[in-house]
Write an enzyme that holds these catalytic residues in place. Sequence first.
Site, short mmCIF file in Angstrom:
data_model
loop_
_atom_site.label_atom_id
_atom_site.label_comp_id
_atom_site.label_asym_id
_atom_site.label_seq_id
_atom_site.Cartn_x
_atom_site.Cartn_y
_atom_site.Cartn_z
N THR A 328 0.62 -1.23 -0.12
CA THR A 328 0.04 -0.14 -0.52
C THR A 328 0.77 0.52 -0.35
OG1 THR A 328 -1.76 -1.12 1.50
CG2 THR A 328 -2.06 1.25 1.30
N GLY A 411 -0.71 -3.24 5.39
CA GLY A 411 -2.36 -3.96 5.53
C GLY A 411 -2.48 -4.35 7.16
#
Length: 516
Positions: A328, A411
């Site tokens: 991410t 995460g």
Amino acid sequence: MTTHPQDDVSGSIATSHHLATEAGARALREGGSAVDAAIAAAAALCVVYPNNVALGGDLVALVRSPEGKVTFINATGPAARAASLESMRAAHGDALPLRGIDTITVPGGPRGWAALADTGGNLTWSRRLESAVSYAREGVPTALSVSRAIREHQQVLAQDEGAAEIFLPEGAPLQEGEPLRQPALAQTLSRLAEHGPEEFYTGETARRWVQGLQRLGSGIAPEDLASYAPTSGPSMSAEVMGLRVHTGGPNTQGFALLRTLLHLEAQEPADPLGAEACSIAKQFYDANSLRAEYLSDPATLPVAPEELLTMPAPDAPDGGSSPAAGDTVGLSAASSDGWAVSLVQSVYHAFGSAVLEPTTGILFQNRGTAFSLDPDHPAALTPGARPPHTLMPVLAEEHGELKWVCATMGGQAQPQIHTHLLLNLLRGASPLEAVSLPRWVIGAQSDGDTLRTATAEADVPEAASRALGASFDLRTVAPRHESLGHSNVIEVTRHSDRPAFRAASDPRADGSALIV
């Protein structure tokens, strides 16, 4: 870390890749707001950091206006309307695979950019996307994080023609520093620069990628794209530790941060690197249990979101768990006109679904793997529903003024990393110190972990490591390890009625922080 001594500062940007930071800074220099800088940086990251983020992924963001209004933009996409729990159970059994065509949901990111731009953007789409187009067309040196991920996931990338062509040229994984060129993606971004993000959903780009995915068996149809829209509304927030902390509500896991901070408020001093680390870890574990039990699309959430802040945690199994370390990007932006953005955009696991549609160069997320195939679970795969999400943006205010703009990857551990950041900042750490200090997290971050795994960097002080090891299964990793997240922090103060910025980017990434 960057500080600003000048009187003509226009803003600050901190991201996990230095070229994305440059793209955001360019937007600020050209008269853009923090909103424009965040979009420019996010688009650049989709080119230079494809293991972490791509055009075919989701986005969430908090936007704070000059008047102090905080808006949560939830641009997470749903399952296709043709999706079927029964067919997925027949194909995959009790759980969806981690990757592949059946894990792809409707990407929300591009319409998320459009929603962001509508809040407070100044620039044209051509100027916002100029750096991203150039990076994709001309190529950029492959970053260390990207080259590591390509080597680690070479086998799965080799199974997809589009992914193999980009990341495994002539069958060999790209090495750090080698040129990463994405000509098809450059053409796609050029069409978005000309026509705006709607091109991704209803234009030539949409036609190409939908047909490409359908040839591989995807149920996503043009109707799913036409009907999709992000949501914009109030943040989920709480008054805690002298701050008002804002984050995103379900289907994101922002509640876990607020819950943890509220429970820790009465436990001063709450030092994550001290002997009280275990009590903090217990709060992380409880929040993880609640997320696994309840987090889902708001339409199917079995409790009110606010109840997640105080309700007892359910018993959680102590067996294995699929790692949800997540790949991410989180970026922070603030501008002297009063706008601020915490943005998180992702493909979920490294390279997402590992499906790259070759005619458009778009890599797609694997967010669908977060759906449950248990028909009684709140997050059971349902046509048109959004999966539970790890993404969560964070803003913190003090006495009604913006204090910190925070964002991270990590995460399932994102709320835990934000807890580390905020506790350290409240204890007087600078942004650079806050992002650089050792960390530990609870839960499954890597293969072989369980819900009771404590992953700690080797330089976590002995008092904290000993406390964690007494109640959790301690696993030690190298200092500044990527599994402990890439975080970015901007601190905002005021001097002579002008904003002053300090900013830092995590040494665990390939990023930078700039003030312009």
